[in-house]
Scaffold this active site. Structure first.
Site, PDB file in Angstrom:
ATOM      1  N   HIS A   1       3.391  72.402 -49.366  1.00  7.93           N
ATOM      2  CA  HIS A   1       3.539  73.304 -48.191  1.00  7.93           C
ATOM      3  C   HIS A   1       5.143  73.662 -48.199  1.00  7.93           C
ATOM      4  O   HIS A   1       5.322  74.944 -47.705  1.00  7.93           O
ATOM      5  CB  HIS A   1       3.573  72.282 -46.928  1.00  7.93           C
ATOM      6  CG  HIS A   1       3.902  72.864 -45.501  1.00  7.93           C
ATOM      7  ND1 HIS A   1       3.083  73.884 -45.152  1.00  7.93           N
ATOM      8  CD2 HIS A   1       4.895  73.006 -44.772  1.00  7.93           C
ATOM      9  CE1 HIS A   1       3.435  74.278 -43.861  1.00  7.93           C
ATOM     10  NE2 HIS A   1       4.706  73.728 -43.607  1.00  7.93           N
TER      11      HIS A   1
ATOM     12  N   SER B   1       5.736  78.640 -42.412  1.00  8.87           N
ATOM     13  CA  SER B   1       5.060  77.644 -41.583  1.00  8.87           C
ATOM     14  C   SER B   1       5.043  78.177 -39.916  1.00  8.87           C
ATOM     15  O   SER B   1       4.845  79.372 -39.716  1.00  8.87           O
ATOM     16  CB  SER B   1       5.620  76.402 -41.731  1.00  8.87           C
ATOM     17  OG  SER B   1       4.964  75.284 -41.174  1.00  8.87           O
TER      18      SER B   1
ATOM     19  N   ASP C   1      -1.575  72.304 -50.087  1.00  9.30           N
ATOM     20  CA  ASP C   1      -0.772  72.085 -48.790  1.00  9.30           C
ATOM     21  C   ASP C   1      -1.656  71.167 -47.812  1.00  9.30           C
ATOM     22  O   ASP C   1      -2.542  71.300 -47.338  1.00  9.30           O
ATOM     23  CB  ASP C   1      -0.510  73.564 -48.075  1.00  9.30           C
ATOM     24  CG  ASP C   1       0.275  73.446 -46.949  1.00  9.30           C
ATOM     25  OD1 ASP C   1       0.444  72.354 -46.379  1.00  9.30           O
ATOM     26  OD2 ASP C   1       0.965  74.549 -46.637  1.00  9.30           O
TER      27      ASP C   1
END
Length: 286
Positions: A263, A162, A234
């Protein structure tokens, strides 16, 4: 007379609205890091939960103020002395404790792992993080591996999840001698994330934004093998962003899309395939 009062009311309302709008713009400019970073000082899980031997490490970072601040991390040694090393850069939430299980996966693959908490996270010293400070923390962690642990750069893989993916890309561009980089569930830029979410569409984002994490432009400068991994489901960072990063990155590169993964659960959903994907990438990069 009544008409004049209405005109005056409209003018005053307009002025107050403009003041409120400008105040909101100033707040977003100066407080935007609070919308990006979500650190916690409480570490709930350590590698001990997975019966792993590990060391707490404290890495000094020279802050912009001139003060030396200690950055905390874990060194999880591999079973063999000649193993590859993974520098693990986590996302914007919580701290290394929330990443202990995933760090252990990489250890199971044979890596020695260094996972750090950026300053302001976990037990690391320092004030609230910024884009500039987390870049410095990643660079300092790299230097620690090379100069203190005497790891050859060609034996270091950089991993980022991320927001950590954006930090990893920034570091990898500076360290082209690294063995490879793995980017999981990451984004093209903060501005693009803001644009697709739409909460701030009333504001001049391109003017207000001072935290950029502009991976889509930086990724073009990579000089090492890169693996992008993303889940189809996601809803935090759209899978299309990894596709865009992949398209912009030079060869050699791979893109793995994991069906039904969100995610934070790509490895869980992929299961054994995740191990196979990473191990194959490492073999090709060596």
């Amino acid at each position: 007379m009544l008409q004049k009062l209405w005109v005056k009311l409209i003018v005053v309302t307009g002025i107050l609205t403009a003041i409120a709008y400008l105040a909101a713009c100033f707040l977003l400019y100066f407080l935007q890091t609070r919308f990006i970073f979500f650190p916690s000082s409480v570490i709930e899980i350590t590698p001990k939960a997975f019966n792993r031997k590990y060391q707490d490490v404290w890495i000094p970072v020279l802050a912009a103020s001139g003060k030396v601040e200690k950055m905390h991390g874990w060194w999880i040694p591999a079973a063999t002395s000649n193993a590859n090393v993974l520098l693990y850069l986590h996302g914007n939430g919580v701290n290394i404790g929330a990443n202990a299980a995933h760090a252990d996966r990489f250890h199971q693959m044979g890596f020695a792992v260094l996972i750090i908490d950026y300053r302001g996270y976990g037990l690391s010293e320092g004030s609230f993080p910024t884009e500039k400070s987390v870049y410095l923390d990643a660079t300092t962690a790299w230097d620690y591996l090379v100069t203190q642990r005497h790891i050859q750069p060609s034996n270091i893989f950089i991993y980022g999840h991320s927001l950590g993916g954006a930090i990893a890309i920034d570091l990898a561009v500076q360290q082209p001698q690294a063995a490879g980089i793995i980017i999981e569930s990451s984004f093209t830029s903060i501005q693009n994330i803001v644009n697709i979410r739409g909460q701030f569409r009333l504001f001049p984002v391109n003017i207000i934004l001072n935290q950029h994490f502009d991976s889509i432009n930086k990724v073009k400068g990579l000089q090492m093998p890169v693996l992008f991994i993303h889940g189809t489901d996601d809803f935090v960072v759209p899978v299309d962003m990894s596709k865009q990063l992949y398209a912009a990155a030079p060869e050699p590169k791979q893109l793995i899309i994991v069906p039904n993964a969100g995610h934070n659960d790509v490895a869980e959903i992929a299961g054994l395939q995740y191990f196979q994907i990473v191990n194959k990438f490492v073999r090709l990069a060596e």
